[in-house]
Scaffold this motif. Structure first.
Motif, PDB file in Angstrom:
ATOM      1  N   ASP A 217     -55.720  40.190  38.351  1.00 58.36           N
ATOM      2  CA  ASP A 217     -56.679  39.140  38.026  1.00 58.36           C
ATOM      3  C   ASP A 217     -56.922  39.171  36.518  1.00 58.36           C
ATOM      4  N   PHE A 218     -56.274  38.256  35.798  1.00 52.42           N
ATOM      5  CA  PHE A 218     -56.335  38.259  34.343  1.00 52.42           C
ATOM      6  C   PHE A 218     -57.700  37.839  33.809  1.00 52.42           C
ATOM      7  N   LYS A 219     -58.566  37.349  34.668  1.00 53.12           N
ATOM      8  CA  LYS A 219     -59.926  37.025  34.248  1.00 53.12           C
ATOM      9  C   LYS A 219     -60.756  38.287  34.030  1.00 53.12           C
ATOM     10  N   GLN A 220     -60.237  39.411  34.500  1.00 55.05           N
ATOM     11  CA  GLN A 220     -60.976  40.673  34.383  1.00 55.05           C
ATOM     12  C   GLN A 220     -60.765  41.382  33.054  1.00 55.05           C
ATOM     13  N   GLY A 221     -59.909  40.817  32.200  1.00 51.15           N
ATOM     14  CA  GLY A 221     -59.795  41.375  30.852  1.00 51.15           C
ATOM     15  C   GLY A 221     -58.488  42.085  30.563  1.00 51.15           C
ATOM     16  N   ASN A 222     -58.581  42.982  29.588  1.00 50.52           N
ATOM     17  CA  ASN A 222     -57.396  43.625  29.037  1.00 50.52           C
ATOM     18  C   ASN A 222     -56.698  44.574  29.997  1.00 50.52           C
ATOM     19  N   VAL A 223     -57.406  45.128  30.942  1.00 53.43           N
ATOM     20  CA  VAL A 223     -56.782  46.056  31.880  1.00 53.43           C
ATOM     21  C   VAL A 223     -55.667  45.354  32.648  1.00 53.43           C
ATOM     22  N   ALA A 224     -55.916  44.134  33.077  1.00 54.55           N
ATOM     23  CA  ALA A 224     -54.889  43.384  33.809  1.00 54.55           C
ATOM     24  C   ALA A 224     -53.667  43.125  32.931  1.00 54.55           C
ATOM     25  N   LYS A 225     -53.896  42.809  31.672  1.00 57.24           N
ATOM     26  CA  LYS A 225     -52.773  42.587  30.747  1.00 57.24           C
ATOM     27  C   LYS A 225     -51.981  43.870  30.546  1.00 57.24           C
ATOM     28  N   TYR A 226     -52.688  44.963  30.398  1.00 59.14           N
ATOM     29  CA  TYR A 226     -52.027  46.252  30.233  1.00 59.14           C
ATOM     30  C   TYR A 226     -51.194  46.586  31.477  1.00 59.14           C
ATOM     31  N   LEU A 227     -51.800  46.453  32.651  1.00 54.54           N
ATOM     32  CA  LEU A 227     -51.082  46.768  33.890  1.00 54.54           C
ATOM     33  C   LEU A 227     -49.877  45.849  34.083  1.00 54.54           C
TER      34      LEU A 227
END
Length: 123
Positions: free
Chosen positions: A69-79
């Protein structure tokens, strides 16, 4: 293609799952299990099983990517980037018969699983 089959396999086997957090944990465990089977196949020089098990791990990674869920921030982008790299490693491990690349992926998922359990209180 792989994402739906991975998700369906897990949901069929665990219909009573109450939490999406538990599903993510199971997907991480699946990568570790499938990588162990691929490692055994590489050691046995069994090409068919090596391809089968690395493809199973890749299918799980595709499902994990699809659940971000890219709305949740940078963690999703990193993962997302991390999962892409793990797919690359698994693909190369399958093509090159590389235990090192398979182990690198396995070590990443051991860390992810441990961190996931710690942050979600799912044990």
């Amino acid at each position: 293609m792989y994402a739906n089959s991975a998700y369906n396999a897990y949901t069929e086997n665990y219909i009573g799952i109450e939490s999406p957090y538990k599903l993510i944990e199971m997907l991480y465990e699946g990568v570790l299990r499938f990588n162990a089977q691929a490692k055994r196949a590489i050691k046995d020089n069994d090409i068919e099983k090596r391809v089968y098990w690395t493809n199973r791990s890749i299918a799980v990674l595709a499902e994990l990517k699809g659940s971000l869920d890219f709305k949740q921030g940078n963690v999703a982008k990193y993962l997302d980037g991390l999962y892409d790299y793990q797919i690359k490693l698994l693909t190369e491990a399958g093509i090159e018969n590389s235990l090192e690349k398979l182990e690198e992926c396995t070590n990443v998922f051991k860390g992810l699983l441990e961190a996931w359990r710690e942050t979600t209180d799912v044990a």
